[in-house]
Enzyme design. Structure first.
Site, mmCIF file in Angstrom:
data_model
loop_
_atom_site.group_PDB
_atom_site.id
_atom_site.type_symbol
_atom_site.label_atom_id
_atom_site.label_comp_id
_atom_site.label_asym_id
_atom_site.label_seq_id
_atom_site.Cartn_x
_atom_site.Cartn_y
_atom_site.Cartn_z
ATOM 1 N N HIS A 1 0.807 -1.216 0.000
ATOM 2 C CA HIS A 1 0.000 0.000 0.000
ATOM 3 C C HIS A 1 0.843 1.270 0.000
ATOM 4 O O HIS A 1 1.922 1.299 0.582
ATOM 5 C CB HIS A 1 -0.900 0.039 1.242
ATOM 6 C CG HIS A 1 -1.838 -1.119 1.338
ATOM 7 N ND1 HIS A 1 -2.269 -1.605 2.545
ATOM 8 C CD2 HIS A 1 -2.425 -1.884 0.396
ATOM 9 C CE1 HIS A 1 -3.091 -2.617 2.349
ATOM 10 N NE2 HIS A 1 -3.199 -2.811 1.041
ATOM 11 N N LYS B 1 5.889 5.723 7.750
ATOM 12 C CA LYS B 1 5.334 4.796 8.734
ATOM 13 C C LYS B 1 6.437 4.261 9.630
ATOM 14 O O LYS B 1 7.492 3.855 9.146
ATOM 15 C CB LYS B 1 4.650 3.613 8.041
ATOM 16 C CG LYS B 1 3.461 4.014 7.187
ATOM 17 C CD LYS B 1 2.878 2.828 6.458
ATOM 18 C CE LYS B 1 1.694 3.269 5.594
ATOM 19 N NZ LYS B 1 1.158 2.138 4.821
ATOM 20 N N TYR C 1 1.351 0.760 13.885
ATOM 21 C CA TYR C 1 2.134 1.707 13.106
ATOM 22 C C TYR C 1 1.649 3.136 13.278
ATOM 23 O O TYR C 1 0.474 3.400 13.411
ATOM 24 C CB TYR C 1 2.216 1.322 11.632
ATOM 25 C CG TYR C 1 0.921 1.139 10.881
ATOM 26 C CD1 TYR C 1 0.513 2.069 9.936
ATOM 27 C CD2 TYR C 1 0.130 0.018 11.084
ATOM 28 C CE1 TYR C 1 -0.645 1.889 9.205
ATOM 29 C CE2 TYR C 1 -1.027 -0.170 10.356
ATOM 30 C CZ TYR C 1 -1.412 0.766 9.425
ATOM 31 O OH TYR C 1 -2.575 0.588 8.711
ATOM 32 N N ASP D 1 -6.325 -5.986 -2.392
ATOM 33 C CA ASP D 1 -4.912 -6.340 -2.515
ATOM 34 C C ASP D 1 -4.693 -7.386 -3.609
ATOM 35 O O ASP D 1 -3.687 -7.351 -4.320
ATOM 36 C CB ASP D 1 -4.369 -6.844 -1.185
ATOM 37 C CG ASP D 1 -4.297 -5.748 -0.127
ATOM 38 O OD1 ASP D 1 -4.535 -4.567 -0.462
ATOM 39 O OD2 ASP D 1 -4.009 -6.075 1.037
#
Length: 181
Positions: A62, A71, A131, A169
């Site tokens: 992503h 991140k 995250y 995905d």
């Protein structure tokens, strides 16, 4: 904490200093001053996320074209194989990927700066993934590169099963079709 560059120097493995005794252990999972010194600039996080997944679940790869996110990722239960793919055309490592195992046991974190696609495969029976992000989720500009893209040739661990993907995905873009920075 220590910060170690990976094969993509802007992506860092962060290892906290763990203080342990017969009662258990303690570590700082984030310290703004130390983290900013490690990455060489001030970084502000605006959102914390927490996901839980079963063995074989693959999330990613992503990224967002707008409101690009850096991140800082870690695992607080279980283990994952974590991936970052460099999408920055101006980078010497453009089109390269790196992977590292993150687990509750090793307490490693990974800093994935803006301009990268990110994903992970769950190695343990379950995993909880945490995250921090430098910008908010922007659904309209979210992109996904398919996990098994032939050009990237990511060497995912073999779990003896096909990865479990959500429909978005599974329908990810190829490297050649994916927008880059």
């Amino acid at each position: 904490m220590t910060a170690t560059p990976t094969s993509i120097p802007d992506v860092l493995v962060i290892e906290p200093t763990v203080f342990g005794d017969d009662r258990g252990w303690f570590f700082e999972s984030f310290n703004e001053k130390d983290f900013s010194a490690a990455v060489g600039k001030s970084v502000s996080f605006v959102q914390d996320n927490h996901s839980s997944s079963k063995k074989g679940v693959l999330r990613g790869l992503h990224y967002q074209m707008e409101q690009t996110q850096g991140k800082l990722v870690r695992v607080c239960h279980g283990a994952v194989f974590d991936i970052a793919v460099d999408l920055r055309r101006s980078s010497l490592t453009f089109g390269k990927w790196m992977g590292v195992e993150l687990s509750a046991e090793n307490k490693k974190q990974l800093w994935v700066p803006p301009g990268f696609a990110h994903g992970f495969l769950v190695l343990s029976e379950t995993a909880e993934f945490l995250y921090k992000t430098t910008d908010y989720w922007h659904a309209g500009s979210e992109k996904c590169i398919v996990w098994n893209d032939e050009t990237l040739n990511i060497q995912w661990p073999n779990l003896g099963m096909r990865p479990v993907l959500n429909p978005k995905d599974a329908a990810g873009l190829t490297w050649n079709d994916a927008p880059k920075f």
